[in-house]
Structures are given as C-alpha cells and as structure tokens.
Write a protein that holds these residues in place. Sequence first.
Motif, mmCIF file in Angstrom:
data_model
loop_
_atom_site.group_PDB
_atom_site.id
_atom_site.type_symbol
_atom_site.label_atom_id
_atom_site.label_comp_id
_atom_site.label_asym_id
_atom_site.label_seq_id
_atom_site.Cartn_x
_atom_site.Cartn_y
_atom_site.Cartn_z
ATOM 1 N N VAL C 123 -51.989 -6.308 5.891
ATOM 2 C CA VAL C 123 -51.635 -6.715 4.528
ATOM 3 C C VAL C 123 -51.288 -5.488 3.706
ATOM 4 C CG1 VAL C 123 -53.162 -8.731 4.600
ATOM 5 C CG2 VAL C 123 -53.992 -6.581 3.645
ATOM 6 N N ALA C 124 -50.503 -5.709 2.652
ATOM 7 C CA ALA C 124 -50.231 -4.660 1.673
ATOM 8 C C ALA C 124 -50.658 -5.184 0.318
ATOM 9 C CB ALA C 124 -48.751 -4.301 1.668
ATOM 10 N N ALA C 125 -51.361 -4.341 -0.452
ATOM 11 C CA ALA C 125 -51.875 -4.773 -1.757
ATOM 12 C C ALA C 125 -51.835 -3.608 -2.727
ATOM 13 C CB ALA C 125 -53.312 -5.288 -1.602
ATOM 14 N N THR C 126 -52.136 -3.911 -3.977
ATOM 15 C CA THR C 126 -51.982 -2.872 -5.004
ATOM 16 C C THR C 126 -53.028 -1.773 -4.903
ATOM 17 O OG1 THR C 126 -53.134 -4.359 -6.499
ATOM 18 C CG2 THR C 126 -50.741 -4.273 -6.696
ATOM 19 N N ASN C 127 -54.154 -2.024 -4.288
ATOM 20 C CA ASN C 127 -55.050 -0.915 -3.968
ATOM 21 C C ASN C 127 -55.795 -1.203 -2.678
ATOM 22 O OD1 ASN C 127 -57.727 -2.044 -4.413
ATOM 23 N ND2 ASN C 127 -57.347 -1.875 -6.619
ATOM 24 N N ARG C 128 -56.440 -0.182 -2.151
ATOM 25 C CA ARG C 128 -57.025 -0.303 -0.812
ATOM 26 C C ARG C 128 -58.188 -1.280 -0.781
ATOM 27 N NH1 ARG C 128 -58.389 5.062 -2.376
ATOM 28 N NH2 ARG C 128 -56.825 5.950 -0.996
ATOM 29 N N HIS C 129 -58.896 -1.404 -1.886
ATOM 30 C CA HIS C 129 -60.050 -2.307 -1.907
ATOM 31 C C HIS C 129 -59.594 -3.760 -1.842
ATOM 32 C CE1 HIS C 129 -62.642 1.071 -2.725
ATOM 33 N NE2 HIS C 129 -61.797 1.463 -3.655
ATOM 34 N N ILE C 130 -58.530 -4.063 -2.558
ATOM 35 C CA ILE C 130 -57.989 -5.415 -2.499
ATOM 36 C C ILE C 130 -57.463 -5.697 -1.101
ATOM 37 C CG2 ILE C 130 -56.168 -6.934 -3.361
ATOM 38 C CD1 ILE C 130 -56.459 -5.567 -6.075
ATOM 39 N N ALA C 131 -56.813 -4.706 -0.518
ATOM 40 C CA ALA C 131 -56.287 -4.902 0.834
ATOM 41 C C ALA C 131 -57.437 -5.218 1.802
ATOM 42 C CB ALA C 131 -55.531 -3.662 1.296
ATOM 43 N N GLU C 132 -58.548 -4.513 1.648
ATOM 44 C CA GLU C 132 -59.724 -4.757 2.494
ATOM 45 C C GLU C 132 -60.282 -6.139 2.272
ATOM 46 O OE1 GLU C 132 -62.108 -0.647 3.067
ATOM 47 O OE2 GLU C 132 -63.191 -2.236 2.013
ATOM 48 N N GLU C 133 -60.382 -6.522 1.011
ATOM 49 C CA GLU C 133 -60.889 -7.858 0.705
ATOM 50 C C GLU C 133 -59.974 -8.908 1.300
ATOM 51 O OE1 GLU C 133 -62.436 -6.619 -3.713
ATOM 52 O OE2 GLU C 133 -61.801 -8.694 -3.440
ATOM 53 N N ALA C 134 -58.665 -8.648 1.243
ATOM 54 C CA ALA C 134 -57.686 -9.611 1.763
ATOM 55 C C ALA C 134 -57.910 -9.868 3.246
ATOM 56 C CB ALA C 134 -56.267 -9.101 1.512
ATOM 57 N N LEU C 135 -58.242 -8.816 3.982
ATOM 58 C CA LEU C 135 -58.457 -8.990 5.423
ATOM 59 C C LEU C 135 -59.562 -10.002 5.684
ATOM 60 C CD1 LEU C 135 -58.390 -5.401 7.003
ATOM 61 C CD2 LEU C 135 -56.511 -7.018 6.713
ATOM 62 N N ARG C 136 -60.561 -9.968 4.833
ATOM 63 C CA ARG C 136 -61.704 -10.843 5.057
ATOM 64 C C ARG C 136 -61.388 -12.294 4.721
ATOM 65 N NH1 ARG C 136 -66.052 -7.924 6.052
ATOM 66 N NH2 ARG C 136 -67.547 -9.455 5.325
ATOM 67 N N LEU C 137 -60.210 -12.513 4.129
ATOM 68 C CA LEU C 137 -59.799 -13.879 3.826
ATOM 69 C C LEU C 137 -58.864 -14.455 4.887
ATOM 70 C CD1 LEU C 137 -59.165 -13.452 -0.018
ATOM 71 C CD2 LEU C 137 -61.128 -14.555 1.091
ATOM 72 N N ILE C 138 -58.544 -13.638 5.882
ATOM 73 C CA ILE C 138 -57.680 -14.121 6.962
ATOM 74 C C ILE C 138 -58.560 -14.824 7.991
ATOM 75 C CG2 ILE C 138 -56.086 -13.461 8.807
ATOM 76 C CD1 ILE C 138 -55.309 -11.027 7.104
ATOM 77 N N THR C 139 -58.180 -16.029 8.346
ATOM 78 C CA THR C 139 -58.961 -16.735 9.364
ATOM 79 C C THR C 139 -58.164 -16.780 10.664
ATOM 80 O OG1 THR C 139 -58.112 -18.816 8.497
ATOM 81 C CG2 THR C 139 -60.312 -18.161 7.796
ATOM 82 N N VAL C 140 -58.876 -16.486 11.740
ATOM 83 C CA VAL C 140 -58.246 -16.480 13.054
ATOM 84 C C VAL C 140 -59.071 -17.337 13.990
ATOM 85 C CG1 VAL C 140 -57.264 -15.038 14.871
ATOM 86 C CG2 VAL C 140 -57.644 -14.056 12.601
ATOM 87 N N ASP C 141 -58.401 -18.216 14.695
ATOM 88 C CA ASP C 141 -59.072 -19.039 15.690
ATOM 89 C C ASP C 141 -58.766 -18.449 17.071
ATOM 90 O OD1 ASP C 141 -58.712 -22.505 16.837
ATOM 91 O OD2 ASP C 141 -60.300 -21.021 17.134
ATOM 92 N N TYR C 142 -59.784 -17.860 17.689
ATOM 93 C CA TYR C 142 -59.606 -17.219 18.990
ATOM 94 C C TYR C 142 -60.130 -18.087 20.111
ATOM 95 C CZ TYR C 142 -59.184 -12.684 16.492
ATOM 96 O OH TYR C 142 -58.816 -11.647 15.683
ATOM 97 N N GLU C 143 -59.433 -18.044 21.223
ATOM 98 C CA GLU C 143 -60.010 -18.572 22.459
ATOM 99 C C GLU C 143 -60.379 -17.353 23.301
ATOM 100 O OE1 GLU C 143 -57.117 -20.629 24.839
ATOM 101 O OE2 GLU C 143 -58.315 -20.248 26.646
#
Lengths: 225, 329, 720
Positions: C123-143
């Motif tokens: 992700v790209a965001a206006t600052n690094r902390h937001i970018a980090e928070e954004a990652l935690r909002l991505i959901t991935v379903d793994y097998e």
Amino acid sequence: MSKRKRDISRRQFLEGTGVVLAVATAGPALKGQLSTASPPEADSAVSGVPTTTVRLVVNGTEHRVDVEDRWTLAELLRDHLGLTGTKIGCDRGECGACTVLLDGKPVYSCSNLAVWADGRKVQTVEGLAQGEHLDPLQQAFVEHDGPQCGFCTSGQLMSAKGLLSRNPHPTAHEVRAAMTGNICRCSNYNRYVEAVMAATGSASTAKRGSSRSTASAEPGAGGAR
Amino acid sequence: MKTFANKNPRTLEQAVSLVQQANKDGKTASIVGGGSDLLGLVKEFIVKPDVLVNLKAIRGLDQVTPAAGGVNIGGLITLDALGSHPLIRNQYTVLAEAAEAVATPQIRNVGTLAGNVCQRPWCWYFRNGFPCLKNGGTTCFSIVGDNRFHAIFGGGPSYIVHPSDTAPALVVLDAKFRVMGPAGERVVPAAEFFILPQQDAARENILAADEVLAGVQLAPARPGRRSTYNKVLDREAWTHAIVSAAVVLDMDKDVCQRASLVLGGVAPIPWRLPNVERLLAGQRITPELAAKAGEVAIEGAQKLSKNAYKVPMTKALVQRTLLALATRA
Amino acid sequence: MSQPPPVTPGKTIGHSTPRIDAVERVTGKATYSGDVHLTGMLYARVLRSPHAHARIRQIDVSKALALPGVKAALTHENCTVVWGAGSVAGGRQYVDEVKKTTRQKRYVFNNPVRFVGEPVAAVAATNRHIAEEALRLITVDYETLPFVLDQEEALRPESVKIWPEGNISLNVKNEAEPEVFRRGNVEEGLRTADHVFEDRYTTTYVHNAQMEPRVCVASWEGDKLTLYTPTQGTSNCRHDMARDLGIPDEKVRVITQYMGGGFGNKNQNQDADLITAVLAKEVGAPVKLELSRKEDFIGVHGRWPTTQYYKVGVSRDGVLQALQLRGYSGMGPYRKNSGAIGGIELYQCPNVESTVYPVSTNRAVSGNYRAPEFPQGFFGIESMMDDIAYKMKMDPVEFVVKNMTRKSNDETPYSNYTLEDCIRRGAEAFEWKKRWHPPGADPGAIKRGSGMSFMALRSPLGQSSAVLRLDSNGRYTVFVGVTDIGAGAKTTMSMIAAEELGVPLSNIDIVWGDTDRCPFSVGESGSRTTDMTGYAVIEAARDLKRQITEKGLPKGENALIASASPNPTSDGKVRKAFGAHFVEVEVDAELGRVRVLKYVAVHDSGRILNPLTATSQIKGGATQGIGMALHEDLVYDRRSGQPLTAGYYGARIMTHLDAPEIEVIFIESDDGYGPFGAKCIGEAGIVHAVAAVGNAVFNAIGHRMKDLPITRDKILGALA
C-alpha cells in the motif's frame, strides 16, 4: 600516522562534482538554523491521532514542534527536523545506528519517543562539527578509515563522543565496551577503536594498518609495469 | 506504530488512576519506564496500548536513599545510575554488576530498574508473535520446538526463562518490592514477587494491570559480605543470559557463614538454590566444596530436547563463581 | 629464475589515502536513499505471507483503501509484474537472455506464496504509520500447504514439491540437474588410495545484515522513472527495471549516491524497487518504501546454507589421490544465484568430482553474500583436510603445502603464484611452530588452539567503462557508474586516474552513481570494480593523454573527453588472489565460550592501490568470517516454518567486544594484468576465515565441529 593533507575539502568536493543532492527538496534548509516547519503534506500529523507540543534543543537550537505521540525521536529528527545524519538500521534498539546524545548520554533514538524528549537537549552528528572545523573524533575517523559504508558511523561517533565526555582517556577495552552498542557490519571495529584512541592522543596498543612486502621469486611471475 | 496517547502523570497515584481510567474506558494502558523494551513490543503489535502512562515524568522515583541501615531504591533509577552508584557498588555489588551486565550503554542510559525487573520474556516464540500462553493462547511452542534457550527448572506449562539480570540480584539480596496500586502501597518479599507458570502462565510477576513497581528495599549489608553477578552471554556482549549466577557470601574470615545463590536464565523466575545454600553454610569454600555445590545446583534439572547443555554450564558457573568469590582477596 | 622487481608505490597509488567522501560520511551529510525526501512523497509498506507455503484463495484490500490517507494498494490480482532478477534459471544473473527463458518465474506478488515473508500486498499512504495500519486491514484467505525447510529433506520423495518440476532448482537450461565437475576418475582414485576418509559438514543461512535496510524512492516524470535506491550495480538495476516494467532503458534513471553496505544483496533490482515504482505510477506521486530489519532479513536474501559430503583418498605419505564432494545448497523457493560450493579448486589432485544440487526450499531466499560460494565450501573442505592431516599425523601447514593448488585445474598456469609465500609468511608472523600443539592438549577448562587456512580466489578481468573529461581549468572529472558500497571505489578510481594522468589527486573530481550521467559499470560485486572499472579508467586516461598530445590542452569553453570500454584478458592464464589465515582461539570447555586471541591474515591481492582501505577490507571480511564460524544463523521453527531470529539480536551479529585485532600482511605482486597489477580484495578476507577458526577450535578441544555455527551448546555437547 603521517598527517596526509586532505586534498579535497568538503565544499570543494560538493561544488566540484556538481552532483545533485536530492535531500529534503521540500524540507527545511540544513545548514545553520533550522526552522520549526515540517515538510508540507505528506508528513504532517494526521487528524485524530494524539499529538503533543514539545520543546527541545537540538544541536544548540531550540525547536517547538507538534509531534504525534507515536513518533520516535529518530523519526522527529530525520523526517521533521531535516537531520538525516542519524540513521535507522533496525528500529528495534538492536544495532545502534540511530544513537544520539540525550542530555549528553548516548541513547537509541529509535527506542525513545519524541514526546519524551520534551524539555531535553539532543545532540546529533550534525552538531559535532563547529562550522567547517571537524570534531577531533570526526577528523580521526577520516584519517583512520572509520567509515566503510558509513551507515553506522554517525552512531559510532555519538557513542564515542558520549564516552570521551565522561572519560577523556579511555583504554582500548573501555572504548570497545562503551561502543559495543553500535554494530558495524562492515566490521570496521579495529579502525573505530584506533580512531578513538588517536582522537584522545593516547598511545594506542591497537595495530595500525598493515605491513607490506613484495612477493619472492616464483615461477610465472609477471614483470612489474 | 499503532496510535496511542502518551500521558505524563505527576505522581504514582495519578499513574495508577490513569490506568484505571483507561480500563474503564475500554482502552488498554501500558506503563512505561525507560520504554526501550515496551516500544519494541508495540512495534511488533504484541502489545497494543491505547494509552502510555509515562513514569519518567514523575520526579523523585529514581533515588537511592539510605534507610534504616539498608537502602531504598526508586524503581525509575536508570541501570547506568544504579550500576555506578557508590553505595550500591560497595555494599550491594551483585546488584551493581547485574545492572552493568544489561544490554548496552544506550539501553542502560534509559532503561530502569523496574523496567528490567518487569521485562517480558525474550523467548523467540513470544517475541515473534506466536499465539502462546503469554500471548492469549493455550500452548507453549518451545516444548516441541526449538528450546535451546528455555528453562531447565520450574518450567511448565510455559518454559520461558526470566530475562532480567537485576531480578536474580534482587532476589539473592532478599529485596522487598514496593508495589503501588489502587489500594495504595504494599510490600512484597522477593520470593513472592515472581510467579511460576504453574501459578499463572500469562504473567511473570504478581503485578496486576493497574499496579506499578515503585521501588525496592534492601536490608543492611552484613559485615564480611561479598557478592557478585556472573553472566554467560551468547556472544561477548548484548544478549540475555544463557545462564547467570547471583551470589552473596557472608564471610567470617575464610568461613562462609551464610550463602545465597540465585540463578538467571534457567527458570521462569529467578531460581533460588536452597540446597546449595544449606551445603555451604558454616563451611570453608574449598575447590572440592565448590565442585559439590555445582553438582547440587543441577539436581532436579529437567532437560528439554535442545537445552541439555545448560546443565553442565550451570554446574560450572556455580562452581566457578563460588570459588572465585570466596577466594578473592 | 630472476627475482621480480619490487612493487613500489607510485605517486598516488600505493599510499594510504583517506576516502574522498569521508568528510561527508562523518558529518551526516552523505545522502543515503532513505534520506531522500521529495515533495508530495507517499510512504509504502508491504504485507507479507505468514505461511511458509500457501495458496491465496482470496485477498480483500477494500478496508485498507478506505482508510483515510491510503492512496493505492497492489496485490497479485492487479500487479502481474515479473521480477526477472528474482528467479533466474541456473542463478545466472549476468546473462540477460536467461531471464527471458527462465521457466520458474517469480512475480512481484506470487500465488502460491512459498516462504514466510513473501510479499502479498503493498500500500501507499500519506505517512508510514497509516501505511502500516492499512496492512492490518487487508484480509487474506490462505489455504496452507505442506512445506519443507532443509535442502536434503527437500529431495526426499515424500517432501512437498515446491515447483511442478520437483525441488532440484533448475539449471540454465531449465533442467533439474545438479552442477557437476570432473577431472580424472574419482572412483578409481578412491579405490586405489591407501586411505579413504569420509565426512559431512554443514553451514547455515547467514544474512548479509548490511547496516542500511532495503529502501527505495520512486518518482515518475511523464514516462521516465527515477529511482533512488541502494544498488551495487546502477547499470544492471536500470536494465532490470526497464525490462520488468516493459519500458526502454533510457526511460529509467537509477541514482545511488551513498549506500550502507550490501555485501551482495543489493545488486540487480529488488522487488522493493518494482513495488515502489508501480505504486508511484499508480498514485502519480513519489513513493518511498522502507523495509524493516526483519523484512530485510527474510525478504531480500542471505548466504545459502549447505550440506557437504566429502570422500577423500590419500596416499600413505599424505598426497591427495581422489577428492569427491556431494553437496546440497538450500536456495529458498526462487533461484537468485548459483548455489555453487567452492573449494575443490584449492587442491592439487588427479581425480576430482564435485556434484552440487541447488535445492528449492520454503525458507527465505538465498543469494549472494560476499564471495557467495566460497566460505561455505572452504569451511567444509579445509576442515576435512585439516582432519585428514591430523589423522595422518601431519602438521596442517605441511599437509597444505604438499597438496595445495599450483596450477588452475592442475593444468593452467596462474598469472603469478604466491600461495606458498603467503603461507610461510603467515606461519612465521603467527609463530605457528610455537603455538600449534596436538589437539586438545591443554589440560584445564581453558584450552587454547591454533588453526590455519588458505585460499586462491578468482580475480577476473572483464568489461567495464569509464569516461574522463579535462576542462580548461585543469580539472579532470572521472565518470564511473560505481556506487561505493563501502570499499571506497570512488577513492580508488580517483587514485587510479591521478596516477595514470600523472596529476595530484586534488585535481580529480568524480561523478558516480547516476545512470543519466555515468557510463556502464559492471557493478560492485565479485570484487570486480577495481580490476574492471579501474582498468577502464586507465584506458580512458591513456586516451585522454593521447588527445592532449594531439590537440593540446583545452582552452576557454572547450573540454577534452575520453571514454573507454575495454575488455581485457589475462592471455589464457588464470588470475587469482592468494591468502592464508592463522588463528589462535581460546575455548572455555565448561561454558562453551570461544574467543579469538590472535589473528594473522596474509594476502596477495596484487599491487595494493590504497593500503588504508585495502587493510580495512581484509579486517572486515575476516571479522564477518569469525561471525559466520561462531555465531550466525537464521533459525527456523520446524513445525510452523517461521523464522525465529530475523534481526541483529537474534542472528548474533558481532559487536565491538566480539571483534579481535586482525593483523594484516600484504605480499604485493604485479602480474602485469589489471590496473597496475591490482587483484581482487573485497571478498578475500572472508573466504577462508571460517575454516581457520574452525581448525583452531579443533586444535583447542580435540573435537571436530562440523556444523556451523560453533555455538556454546554445540561445544558443550561435543565435550559432554
């Protein structure tokens, strides 16, 4: 060590190469006084995130800055005060590249919050030289090949500075112990100790450099040019 | 990092009530001493505070104060100040040496005594975010995993080792821990401050979430006392102890009247060695007795699949530390 | 045979010279890529697989995109860029054609993911902390899928196939075959030898752990990309970026003004560069991606771990008759580099066979780290030979001198030969006869021991380029594509220019690290910059001197410009640098602690152009070798496939107190090739350091430590 004159002064070098230094094109000026402004847009504190106004003295200059409570001191220095000399090597307090002096004592700026520096004095590598005059430690680092890649160098300097202000004539072992919180992966350790000992004017037990001789006769040796 | 608000209480009471207020508001509060260890955990999202309660802002919590022949030490004293304090160096040497053995100068310049004592484990499963007993889960991954640094005493259901250097030193000095909570201050003897996983696997000490380690009280140093802290690291500097020994000997000429020994790096709590202490009481510490002490020290050790080496290491460390301390001029 | 003329310093070369940029580095003025700050710059972060092997069933970035401040997100669904340098058949990075034919392709975002730490989204965001928070909002379903971590285990039939072709990593022809080298008839040699010895040695994944974590700033102006990135090879990085993004080379500008080390993991382009470039195009603004230290450890690459089986046949008077290696190199799931295991070439032996399997595993990817295939192999083979010397009751030095290589592949002459010199000099300086004793001889708990090792290391010539300009003010400017990874290339190139031109160093300026301004450079790797780019500087200087003779000095606005792209050879001879290390250690047999007490490193790296920086290179390399011998590892939890020690603390990188004093002795020579006879040096210090330490430990405790690193638990286990 013979004092070989530095043939290229810093200013000459920068002017001579004409290299574009893309540092902080939007950020505050580096030399002399620093403004309190942060670079616009991208790095401003975002609304809803707790912020605090802090006052701190950095390299002799007072700053009044609004910081996000979660910013580390390293982040404040590098991204908001334009002092990129302090490096982040791990951001976990495991390498020492971010070492600065906080009220004269070496600390990991990545492991201290900016808000906790309120009312305190910080010295970074940018604050070592007096104008064009390098600190004796910096001069010694130059002469004794202190920096290889240079990324740990700022931190090594600040730890050394902290040591010498407490103990102006340390032994080589005391130097190692005082700087053991600064990792150098280029593994230039011998050189750093040599340099610090030289800066104190102490006789060093550390070996200087290397010894050289010419190969003896052997088959297949090519001629010299 | 995660968003949080930093609060600077003026007093310990205020600190405690800030924690309580946060909990009431459904928020998580973390109490911060130096902050080095906590920030690392926050950056890894192992601890997720909404509020940081910054004890550094409280004045007067970092003093070394003689009291009733002994000494009171404020919990916020830095490890550097503690290790270099003349009174501690002279009369409570084991504690000064332990403080000096922690990490690096940069960490000792901000790290506090209380922070070091309350430090979370450095088990690599915990620190890498595994959902273990210390992290809201129900298992200890070291049991069938890589347990080379884990406990040989007192383990189960968790096999972490207590990571602190100052904790064994405080236990060997029979320190009293001053705990500040909502009900005010109480004093907890060292032997009761640290808890085994059997008792509560999620915590390492008795502090509740709204309690603070305000300081420690040390009894007067007896005449003829000598003490030391000896630490085996995993490189020449800057690791937690693989095994360490905090030793106090009360000597009357060359007879050891009373011995106290506590090990670090071998158990989830600082590990007292009462059998060794009994063996040494009233004896001259000869090389043979020191060797016997080493053997007694490792009785009952329970090896995991990869940490058997800690047993001979412990034996040798106890033997050597005792002999060197007893025979030193 | 006459004595060769002594190697004497020139006017500039041969004199200890401080780095021309040392002042920048000690004042904090040096701009590293992470210091670059552009207007409107956004910050990127990468989400990485928590699983060692898994298929992504579904990935949802909508909540991340909805977070205020987030401007773009990439996954395998909207970004199908192939990272050509991330996986190359046979590990042949320098053969561009192979990247087109490589079958096992590595995308920037792969599905399935094949190691913990593999990128899944960015992700790209206006600052690094937001970018980090954004990652935690991505959901991935793994097998999740079965995984395999060990290079030998991966070749067992029951192990999961990481690729359809199986787990032998494909060679340059996309065949699942080991790399084989033969000379003579090893089976015959073993059969007829008086004694046959067999043993097994292992080495671990050791991370480069350079101080500067991977970082990249990408900025587009129209269709031109500018990349501020720490790369050892601006030219190859530019070309890789252009190919991967499908744009012409001239539409990519790579700038590296200063970089904080790399030791081989900052060559070519990295996926970090591609992620940043694609995000920057998406958002229409500059983007900075900063990798954390943990991400750098598991997301870039480190030295391949090896398992080595040796069978050695020896005559009754200790002369090698047969030498067989069967080796396995763990490459991770993508083949970045060769996976070779060096060392066979160190010995003279009529019958030789080396069979090395580069193997795919579900661990962090392996790649080049300072002399990529040598420390592992030299540790294995020199420990093996040291052990044979012991069993045959021979002094290790005498065994080495009896059996060391004297011609390349036992047939081609070296351009010069000083190996015996290095060994004798080192033995003398170290006082070998006084210090060496029967193994394990010290009676008490504290045991001292001495060991030695030697090396012959490739020092090739090849093509590189330089441009030289003379202005009317008498100043010379050198244009070279170096990036000065830490070895001091800018200084060395300037010194070479000054020497050849016959002018003081202060008359020389240098322009470097910018593909828009500098010519091709081979890339600072494989210890080639001095030999190759340095040679180009000499040729350019010669051309300039010719022009001055023909046209006279420039006046007014005129300048003289010379360029050279030589591709010299060494006339069919093999060029190697030689060396020998002598180490004394002290082992505490009760606590398992190993300390290096004395270290003598003797090196023939040809003519030493700058003794100051050359000595630092040897000291640095040797110290890294000690770390590899005694401490470093990337430990994995076998059950979950998770890395446990991805960081400076966990990997036990050496500190000030760990680093002993390294005494360096140079034996200078000039074989008539290379720039003023200089040979490779950057990697020379590490290649045999590990073996020397291992041999010293054996001498101390009388037990052969065959599995690196030699940690306290292993010492105590051996002595139990």
